[in-house]
Design a protein around this motif. Structure first.
Motif, PDB file in Angstrom:
ATOM      1  N   LEU A 299       0.851  -1.180   0.000  1.00 14.67           N
ATOM      2  CA  LEU A 299       0.000   0.000   0.000  1.00 14.67           C
ATOM      3  C   LEU A 299       0.886   1.229   0.000  1.00 14.67           C
ATOM      4  O   LEU A 299       1.847   1.320   0.763  1.00 14.67           O
ATOM      5  N   LEU A 300       0.589   2.177  -0.882  1.00 13.54           N
ATOM      6  CA  LEU A 300       1.384   3.391  -1.015  1.00 13.54           C
ATOM      7  C   LEU A 300       0.644   4.574  -0.403  1.00 13.54           C
ATOM      8  O   LEU A 300      -0.570   4.736  -0.602  1.00 13.54           O
ATOM      9  N   TYR A 301       1.395   5.411   0.308  1.00 11.97           N
ATOM     10  CA  TYR A 301       0.868   6.638   0.896  1.00 11.97           C
ATOM     11  C   TYR A 301       1.758   7.775   0.414  1.00 11.97           C
ATOM     12  O   TYR A 301       2.961   7.776   0.665  1.00 11.97           O
TER      13      TYR A 301
ATOM     14  N   PRO B  52      -4.178  17.065   7.162  1.00 10.65           N
ATOM     15  CA  PRO B  52      -4.256  15.620   6.882  1.00 10.65           C
ATOM     16  C   PRO B  52      -2.890  14.982   6.652  1.00 10.65           C
ATOM     17  O   PRO B  52      -2.720  13.792   6.912  1.00 10.65           O
ATOM     18  N   ALA B  53      -1.894  15.748   6.199  1.00  9.43           N
ATOM     19  CA  ALA B  53      -0.555  15.184   6.037  1.00  9.43           C
ATOM     20  C   ALA B  53       0.035  14.797   7.390  1.00  9.43           C
ATOM     21  O   ALA B  53       0.582  13.701   7.559  1.00  9.43           O
ATOM     22  N   ALA B  54      -0.082  15.698   8.365  1.00 11.45           N
ATOM     23  CA  ALA B  54       0.396  15.376   9.709  1.00 11.45           C
ATOM     24  C   ALA B  54      -0.417  14.230  10.309  1.00 11.45           C
ATOM     25  O   ALA B  54       0.128  13.358  11.002  1.00 11.45           O
ATOM     26  N   HIS B  55      -1.699  14.224  10.034  1.00 10.38           N
ATOM     27  CA  HIS B  55      -2.561  13.139  10.526  1.00 10.38           C
ATOM     28  C   HIS B  55      -2.153  11.800   9.910  1.00 10.38           C
ATOM     29  O   HIS B  55      -2.131  10.768  10.598  1.00 10.38           O
ATOM     30  N   LEU B  56      -1.794  11.809   8.625  1.00 12.64           N
ATOM     31  CA  LEU B  56      -1.382  10.574   7.960  1.00 12.64           C
ATOM     32  C   LEU B  56      -0.111  10.010   8.582  1.00 12.64           C
ATOM     33  O   LEU B  56      -0.011   8.802   8.837  1.00 12.64           O
ATOM     34  N   VAL B  57       0.878  10.860   8.833  1.00 11.76           N
ATOM     35  CA  VAL B  57       2.135  10.381   9.404  1.00 11.76           C
ATOM     36  C   VAL B  57       1.885   9.748  10.769  1.00 11.76           C
ATOM     37  O   VAL B  57       2.452   8.695  11.102  1.00 11.76           O
TER      38      VAL B  57
END
Length: 669
Positions: free
Chosen positions: A261-263, A291-296
């Motif tokens: 899975l790629l993020y 959302p970028a900080a949330h993803l990490v």
């Protein structure tokens, strides 16, 4: 062993024009014999060209007629070649390893004159040498043209090879790297067979000089670990797009369930082509830092909770991301990325590109694989790079270091475990890197946007919140089937065997595709605050459409839902009726401007001064939620319909649907 003969005609001219060539020629003469490499050097003026290095490394010399005894002495150690007569062409002296020179007659290649129309023939050398040449034949050969003989021999070899009479000699020197290599899936580059091991993806072609061959350049995220790309924005963008697409293509070609899975955190737009893939669990740009900080943060948790799955985090243009994070409320996201790289699990690999900000990043030592793309890079931008092998800087040409290069240097062509960090440092310091040509990605590819991230469902799929959401879109989303809800109904809030507490639907948020609900109890106030123009009236209208006027609790009679807009401006009779409704068990959704002095005009019975849950619409400052004792992560300028739900210290951002009134004539405030 195949022997290679290097013939240099007029090598004095070569040395005069390229002085460095002499050192290379002597290096070949010194070590070349053991490798089957032999030198043949020819010049008309040996004086000054034959130095001590040549005499020490060249053991055999031939001297034909020369003009002076000095030239003859330079070549064979004696001046006898000066006395050779002009009438004896081909007469020469041969000196071998310091022995006295021997006089001999060399052969000449001549054909009869063209005027005689003699048809040339080819004879075996052994048969020709056993016989004696007549005077007429010798005269014809002396008067003929050697060029015709060379052409005849070339054509004869071609005819013999085309008939299969003589196999071609094996290639001694590998062909040059192609100017660009087109990747055909993961199994072919320029027609070569791929032969990938499980989990490997094809990136291009690499030159292996110690084996004089070209081999496929492959990367296995599971065994080779992280990879970093350095160079100009255009070069790194092309390389990042190649890496991401090859990983996704490998998933599509794989018949096993072990897909990755790629993020994607796309700072330069290079990863957009991969955003619509079913294996892309996230695609976020610097315009959506939250959302970028949330993803990490979520990715670190997901990697630990799913050890049987493989994940790849792609970050393009790290410099832009680092700058954006540092100047935002999410500055700790930079440290979170560093922790993922340094302390992440083995089932996570990071591919990252950048320039100076990446080469100086504190986590760079934890990235074992590195690709240096020199095309277009200035000397200032490469000052911190290691010493690279010399090669022509064309697009896609790069020096590689790390486990992807170590397997080539050690003669292994399958994946191997990541090399220790010390070996990478030694490899870069010694300049033992190889040169590779990355493949060219065919951008004429298509994907179904409706399937984006479908394979990540149930594991981790993060989407930025929509900039706008209509009521029809939200209702269509709710009709598609059951969806996860977030933030408001903790699993421990309901006793075993009992229903969860009733909740109100406020919009779409969480990971971008979750229904956001807030759990409420009868007889409480849900404050909705915001500055003038934040859309409080529109939000109440949307709440009324989504939740109606009754709150089903699952036990007993449903509680009444009362909506009160602009509560600080409401007359006392309206406030009294709202207070009585609360006392009778109703749920009051009250909107009022905050910050401002109007809060003191509201009844104390509402308990707003100690509120632990509520909603803030379109906040402009971190202090806009001080009423709830929470600092907000916002940079201001939130889009219309954006809000944050606060529940006992936790924050959940969401997008509420804009009603038709807002879209046509704007909701009254």
């Amino acid at each position: 062993m195949t022997h290679l003969i290097i013939v240099v005609d007029e090598f004095r001219v070569l040395v005069d024009q390229f002085p460095d060539a002499m050192a290379e020629l002597m290096r070949i003469a010194a070590v070349g014999r053991s490798l089957g490499i032999h030198l043949v050097l020819a010049t008309q003026r040996p004086q000054g060209a034959v130095n001590a290095d040549i005499r020490a490394n060249v053991t055999s010399s031939i001297c034909l007629r020369v003009q002076s005894a000095f030239d003859s002495t330079d070549v064979i150690g004696t001046g006898v070649a000066e006395n050779i007569s002009v009438g004896t062409p081909g007469r020469a002296f041969f000196s071998r390893a310091g022995s006295p020179p021997e006089e001999f007659q060399s052969a000449t290649l001549r054909l009869p004159p063209k005027a005689e129309e003699v048809v040339p023939t080819v004879e075996l050398t052994t048969e020709r040498l056993t016989g004696e040449l007549s005077a007429d034949v010798l005269k014809d050969f002396l008067e003929s043209d050697a060029t015709a003989v060379a052409n005849l021999l070339i054509q004869s070899w071609r005819d013999a090879a085309s008939c299969g009479l003589s196999p071609s000699a094996p290639a001694v020197v590998a062909p040059e790297l192609p100017a660009e290599g087109e990747l055909l899936g993961n199994t072919s580059v320029n027609g070569e067979a791929g032969g990938n091991a499980a989990g490997e993806v094809r990136l291009g072609t690499v030159d292996v000089p110690q084996e004089q061959c070209l081999r496929p350049l492959r990367w296995n995220p599971g065994t080779h670990s992280h990879i970093a790309l350095f160079g100009t924005p255009s070069e790194t963008a092309n390389a990042m797009a190649l890496l991401a697409w090859q990983l996704l293509s490998a998933n599509s070609e794989s018949t096993s369930l072990g897909t990755r899975l790629l993020y994607l955190l796309d700072g330069d737009g290079s990863l957009k082509i991969s955003s619509a893939s079913e294996f892309a669990g996230a695609y976020i740009t610097p315009e959506d830092l939250r959302p970028a900080a949330h993803l990490v943060q979520r990715l670190a948790e997901t990697v630990r909770s799913h050890p049987d799955r493989s994940f790849v985090l792609g970050i393009s243009d790290w410099g832009r991301w680092a700058t954006a994070f540092r100047s935002s409320p999410w500055h700790d996201a930079e440290d979170a990325v560093a922790e993922l790289i340094r302390f992440g699990k083995e089932n996570l690999a990071v591919m990252i590109s950048g320039a100076r900000e990446l080469i100086t990043a504190p986590f760079l030592a934890s990235i074992p694989n590195r690709i240096y793309l020199t095309h277009g890079s200035s000397s200032e931008s490469t000052m911190l790079w290691p010493r690279l092998p010399h090669f022509t800087p064309v697009p896609g040409r790069a020096a590689i270091a790390g486990p992807i290069d170590t397997q080539l240097a050690s003669g292994q062509h399958q994946s191997l475990q990541s090399a220790p960090r010390q070996s990478l440092s030694r490899q870069e310091d010694s300049g033992a890197m190889h040169v590779a040509q990355l493949g060219r990605l065919d951008l004429a590819v298509t994907a179904n946007p409706t399937m984006a991230g479908s394979r990540a469902e149930g594991v981790l799929r993060v989407r930025p919140l929509a900039r706008s959401l209509s009521m029809a879109q939200l209702q269509d989303f709710m009709k598609c089937g059951p969806h996860r809800s977030t933030g408001q109904i903790p699993e421990t809030s309901a006793a075993p065997g009992r229903n969860r507490p009733p909740s109100l639907l406020v919009g779409l948020g969480g990971d971008g595709e979750q229904l956001v609900r807030i759990a409420v109890t009868a007889g409480t106030v849900l404050p909705v605050v915001g500055l003038p123009g934040s859309g409080k009236s529109c939000f109440l209208q949307a709440m009324e459409i989504l939740n109606g006027h009754e709150l089903a609790s699952g036990e007993g009679e449903p509680a009444q839902i009362v909506y009160l807009d602009d509560a600080t401006a409401a007359p006392d009779p309206v406030l009294d009726r709202a207070t009585r409704a609360l006392a009778s068990g109703a749920v009051l959704v009250a909107a009022f401007p905050y910050p401002g002095p109007g809060l003191s005009t509201l009844p104390l019975e509402w308990g707003l001064r100690a509120a632990q849950q509520g909603i803030v619409l379109a906040p402009q400052r971190p202090a806009d939620a001080d009423l709830f004792g929470v600092r907000l992560d916002t940079m201001g300028a939130e889009p219309p319909g954006r809000g944050v739900l606060l529940n006992r210290g936790s924050r959940v951002w969401f997008q509420f649907p804009l009603t038709e009134a807002y879209q046509t004539e704007r909701c009254p405030i």
